[in-house]
Design an enzyme around this catalytic site. Structure first.
Site, PDB file in Angstrom:
ATOM      1  N   TYR A 132       0.861  -1.181   0.000  1.00  0.00           N
ATOM      2  CA  TYR A 132       0.000   0.000   0.000  1.00  0.00           C
ATOM      3  C   TYR A 132       0.898   1.232   0.000  1.00  0.00           C
ATOM      4  O   TYR A 132       1.941   1.235  -0.647  1.00  0.00           O
ATOM      5  CB  TYR A 132      -0.937  -0.105   1.226  1.00  0.00           C
ATOM      6  CG  TYR A 132      -2.135   0.794   1.143  1.00  0.00           C
ATOM      7  CD1 TYR A 132      -2.875   0.893  -0.033  1.00  0.00           C
ATOM      8  CD2 TYR A 132      -2.519   1.555   2.234  1.00  0.00           C
ATOM      9  CE1 TYR A 132      -3.964   1.733  -0.115  1.00  0.00           C
ATOM     10  CE2 TYR A 132      -3.623   2.391   2.161  1.00  0.00           C
ATOM     11  CZ  TYR A 132      -4.334   2.489   0.983  1.00  0.00           C
ATOM     12  OH  TYR A 132      -5.395   3.325   0.900  1.00  0.00           O
TER      13      TYR A 132
ATOM     14  N   LYS B 165     -19.935 -19.613 -13.151  1.00  0.00           N
ATOM     15  CA  LYS B 165     -19.020 -19.466 -14.301  1.00  0.00           C
ATOM     16  C   LYS B 165     -17.625 -19.109 -13.782  1.00  0.00           C
ATOM     17  O   LYS B 165     -16.612 -19.576 -14.303  1.00  0.00           O
ATOM     18  CB  LYS B 165     -19.509 -18.362 -15.241  1.00  0.00           C
ATOM     19  CG  LYS B 165     -20.804 -18.681 -15.951  1.00  0.00           C
ATOM     20  CD  LYS B 165     -20.588 -19.443 -17.254  1.00  0.00           C
ATOM     21  CE  LYS B 165     -21.937 -19.901 -17.795  1.00  0.00           C
ATOM     22  NZ  LYS B 165     -21.875 -20.676 -19.021  1.00  0.00           N
TER      23      LYS B 165
HETATM   24  C1  PYR Z   1     -24.692 -23.078 -20.324  1.00  0.00           C
HETATM   25  C2  PYR Z   1     -25.187 -21.707 -20.427  1.00  0.00           C
HETATM   26  O1  PYR Z   1     -24.414 -20.775 -20.512  1.00  0.00           O
HETATM   27  C3  PYR Z   1     -26.606 -21.476 -20.448  1.00  0.00           C
HETATM   28  O2  PYR Z   1     -27.375 -22.429 -20.404  1.00  0.00           O
HETATM   29  O3  PYR Z   1     -26.998 -20.290 -20.501  1.00  0.00           O
HETATM   30 MG    MG Z   2     -25.351 -18.807 -20.386  1.00  0.00          MG
END
Ligand code: PYR
Ligand code: MG
Ligand code: NDP
Length: 767
Positions: free
Chosen positions: A39, A94
């Site tokens: 920092y 994700k």
């Molecule tokens: C797998 C994916 O991205 C969906 O089903 O929207």
């Molecule tokens: Mg998707």
């Protein structure tokens, strides 16, 4: 989704911490100096460098490996417009997949904005933060406009996963599917259900791959997309409008070779499938419920090839096979965008991988499934560790060839090697073991029965809940029925005796006489009297479990969540004994750490093993690792480094090395050596040249139980969130694992899956 699975999913998201992500610091911050470096004032140096030369951001910040997964929640899976907050679990998911499969860090960004122009402004303003943007679950046609505008404005890769990630995997599945049924892409008729983000991007890529536009029939919620249609049209959709009087999906299905569903669950009916051409290829990809289920298709068309977006059927066509790896390649060369050539390179890499020979890892991991290229295996499995090694370099090369790489990679072979290391460090190795265990339970439940000696323990009960939900063993619990029932209720667990697990009541079981009689017969010449046999058979659950295995009522046992290892081993030894050809037991513990996997022996059995015992235990451990799909590289550890000491423990390790060289010439092993030489090849090479051990050792063999046990527990605790596997009992005639008092639920579950693998080993290795 059934109620049980739904509940399991909610528990997964809520415990032990809400959500699926946290931020982890990569630098230590433990003293005043660290604080000054991290920092103020030290951080100013990094800021000034970046101000002068923006390309140095990749050196001084996490940006180069950081992707923004961005949504406004308007088309989330097949759930529709559920809004950005409700979309957050998907975006966190994700992020986990990016990290797990490709080591990419992600911030999930949920934006409360449905106006595409404002969305573009917001996302474009995030460019300083990220090395790439993965757009997710934004509805069509807005997603097309948003992505095009961002690709124009931003100097980093912008990739709408639902469009191009899906298109790449669909492209690979269609190419391979047509190859299997012997049809040509320029001759087939394809019908879609869905004309949204995913479907239209798939069509664009399939046209690029050779599918004539005139052979494509698009339908959506308003029926066939025809020339002159006014309702629900947009320019991207209009490109696929046909001159036709057909109006409904059913009207265009006759003679179709390929059905591509990217719409909603249950849309495709059996009558429509009947009307398709011979050997139809059906991709029903709506999530979570496909347009039609495989069993419904096979009822009317045994000649069909089926793909869905789901994990629980063969041929999972899902963009998870693509997005982590295309970003890995793009980030590693500092790509400024993702080109069509990069996408096509990814399609070819995915398609080729399914046609290749299985790697040792995949073969051992999915051994019970038919994984040779064909109708049930058109594309690789998401846990195939070769995905990253194939796709990322192909994408990186295509980026360099397209001239969009700002940091070209000179040596692609070295880059592949580097990615290979990632595979072994990523800790994804338990998942395929679960897959095999599950398969064993489905196909040979009679050899997948695991008895849990401490069936009343809270951790065991929680673990058995997971075991049942995942279907990775047929559990048998030893414990008092009333106590178990009360505890299940108190912990809010859903498993039920009789339905989900068998229960052995140690206080009353009709087979008690038979049990103590057998125990007495086995031990009467070892000082056990009838009276003592009766008492022991009532109170020692590990003994009851061992007797069940001995009498063929169970196939494997998990015990040891209380007391000492020796306490449990005593009964296992008396009843089950050593495997033919083995002279000793040993205990192996594995740690799946964030940056390496290590196994340690002998952590729990032999106080001061002889050189012979060390050699035998090392060999048993190496064989166990091979069965898990891991190539063993053994280091015999010591305070002595390649002969620097002649103390008895050092001499012992040198003798063990000679014995191992005779017993197992195939094994990479060396010693005796220090711990740093074992884990760091460069340190090893400065001390000793000509070792047959290359790279990092992953099997650490200690001179005595103190060293092994201490090293294991220190590493486990210091590493924090590593996965611990073990202790794996080596040398026993049947699969028994004696855990420790500190065993966690996760460890119990892992060891159960391993035990099922062991109990089916004959079948698994015969396949
Ligand atoms: C797998 C994916 O991205 C969906 O089903 O929207
Ligand atoms: Mg998707
Ligand atoms: N397996 C995988 O990897 C992926 C699967 N998907 C799945 O594909 C589906 C669509 O996703 P995406 O393209 O992003 O979403 P979009 O909202 O962009 O597109 C959905 C499309 O499906 C149409 N549709 C909706 N309901 C029906 C119905 N009952 N009958 C016929 N058509 C219908 C919509 O028509 P209209 O616009 O007229 O409403 C629209 O054309 C989702 O189920 C999603 O989970 C998506 C990406 C990847």
């Amino acid at each position: 989704m059934d109620q049980r699975f739904r509940q399991a999913a909610l528990e997964y998201h809520e415990f032990p911490k809400p959500g699926k992500l946290q931020i982890a610091a990569t630098k230590s911050l433990v003293n005043q100096r660290d604080l000054a470096l991290a920092y103020s004032p030290g951080v100013a140096a990094a800021c000034e460098e970046i101000e002068q030369d923006p390309s140095t951001a990749v050196r001084y910040t996490a940006r180069g490996n950081l992707v923004g997964v961005v949504t406004n929640g308007t088309a989330v899976l097949g759930l529709g417009n559920i809004g950005p907050l409700a979309a957050k679990p998907v975006m966190e998911g994700k992020a986990v997949l990016f990290k797990k499969f490709a080591g990419i860090d992600v911030f999930d960004i949920e934006i409360n904005e449905t106006d595409p122009d404002k969305l573009i402004e917001i996302i474009a303003s995030l460019e300083p933060t990220f090395g790439g943007i993965n757009l997710e679950d934004i509805k069509a046609p807005d997603c097309f406009k948003v992505e095009r505008a961002l690709r124009d404005r931003m100097n980093i890769p912008v990739f709408h996963d639902d469009q191009h990630g899906t298109a790449i995997v669909v492209g690979a599945a269609v190419l391979n599917g047509l190859e299997v049924i012997g049809k040509k892409i320029d001759e087939v008729k394809l019908v879609t259900s869905g004309a949204g983000a995913a479907a239209l991007a798939c069509l664009d890529l399939l046209v690029e791959l050779g599918l004539p536009r005139k052979n494509i029939w698009v339908t959506d919620i308003d029926g066939v997309v025809f020339k002159g249609r006014e309702v629900g049209m947009d320019p991207d959709k209009a490109q696929y409008a046909q001159e036709t009087d057909a109006r409904k999906l059913a009207d265009v299905m006759a003679g179709a070779d390929v059905f591509l569903g990217l719409s909603a669950g249950g849309v495709l009916k059996q009558d429509m499938v009947k009307a398709m051409a011979p050997q139809p290829l059906i991709l029903a990809l709506a999530n979570p419920t496909p347009e039609i289920l495989p069993e419904q298709v096979y009822e009317v068309r045994s000649d069909a090839i089926m793909c869905t977006g789901r994990t629980d059927y063969p041929n999972q066509v899902n963009n998870v096979l693509c997005f982590p790896f295309i970003f890995r390649g793009a980030l590693d060369v500092g790509a400024t965008t993702i080109t069509k050539d990069m996408e096509i390179a990814a399609v070819r890499a995915v398609a080729e991988l399914a046609r290749k020979e299985q790697s040792d890892v995949v073969a051992s991991a999915y051994r019970t499934q038919n994984l040779s290229f064909g109708r049930e295996y058109l594309i690789p499995k998401p846990f195939d560790p070769r995905l990253i090694v194939h796709i990322a370099p192909a994408v990186a090369k295509a980026a360099m060839d397209s001239g969009v790489a700002t940091r070209p990679i000179e040596n692609l072979e070295a880059y592949k090697d580097q990615l290979q290391q990632f595979v072994y460090h990523s800790g994804t190795f338990m998942k395929p073991i679960f897959a095999v265990a599950k398969r064993c339970v489905q196909e040979t439940p009679q050899t997948s029965r695991v008895v849990f000696a401490e069936g009343e323990d809270e951790r065991v009960l929680r673990a058995v809940q997971v075991v049942v939900d995942e279907g990775i063993a047929k559990p048998i619990l030893i414990g008092r029925p009333a106590v178990i029932e009360r505890r299940l209720e108190r912990f809010g667990l859903r498993i039920k005796a009789g339905a989900d697990f068998d229960l052995i009541n140690p206080e009353y079981d009709e087979r008690y006489k038979e049990f103590w009689g057998t125990y007495y017969d086995l031990t009467k010449r070892k000082g056990v009297t009838e009276a003592y046999a009766k008492i022991e058979t009532r109170r020692r659950h590990t003994l009851i479990g061992s007797l069940m295995i001995h009498k063929g009522m169970a196939d494997a046992m998990i015990c040891g969540t209380f007391g000492t290892h020796a306490l449990h081993l005593h009964y296992v030894d008396q009843v089950i004994g050593l495997r033919t050809g083995c002279n000793t037991y040993g205990a192996m513990n594995g740690l799946m750490l964030p940056n390496r996997q290590v196994f340690l022996v002998d952590t729990h059995v032999n106080y001061d093993p002889t050189a012979d015992q060390i050699a035998e235990i090392t060999l048993m451990a190496a064989e166990e690792m091979l069965r898990l799909g891991i190539e063993p590289k053994a280091a015999l550890l010591s305070h002595s480094n390649f002969g620097s000491s002649n103390q008895p423990s050092a001499v012992k390790m040198r003798e063990a090395l000679q014995k191992l060289r005779d017993l197992a010439p195939w094994l990479q092993v060396d010693g005796e050596m220090h711990g740093d030489c074992a884990l760091d090849e460069s340190v090893r090479n400065t001390i000793f040249s000509g070792s047959n051990l290359t790279g990092e050792a992953n099997l650490l063999v200690c001179p005595n139980i103190d060293a092994a046990n201490i090293a294991y527990n220190l590493l486990k605790t210091a590493a924090g969130n590593g996965i611990a596997v073990g202790p794996v009992l080596l040398g026993a005639a049947k699969p028994v694992h004696i855990l420790t008092a500190s065993a966690t639920v996760r460890r119990i579950v892992n060891m159960t899956a391993l035990a099922v693998l062991d109990s089916n080993s004959e079948r698994v290795s015969a396949l």
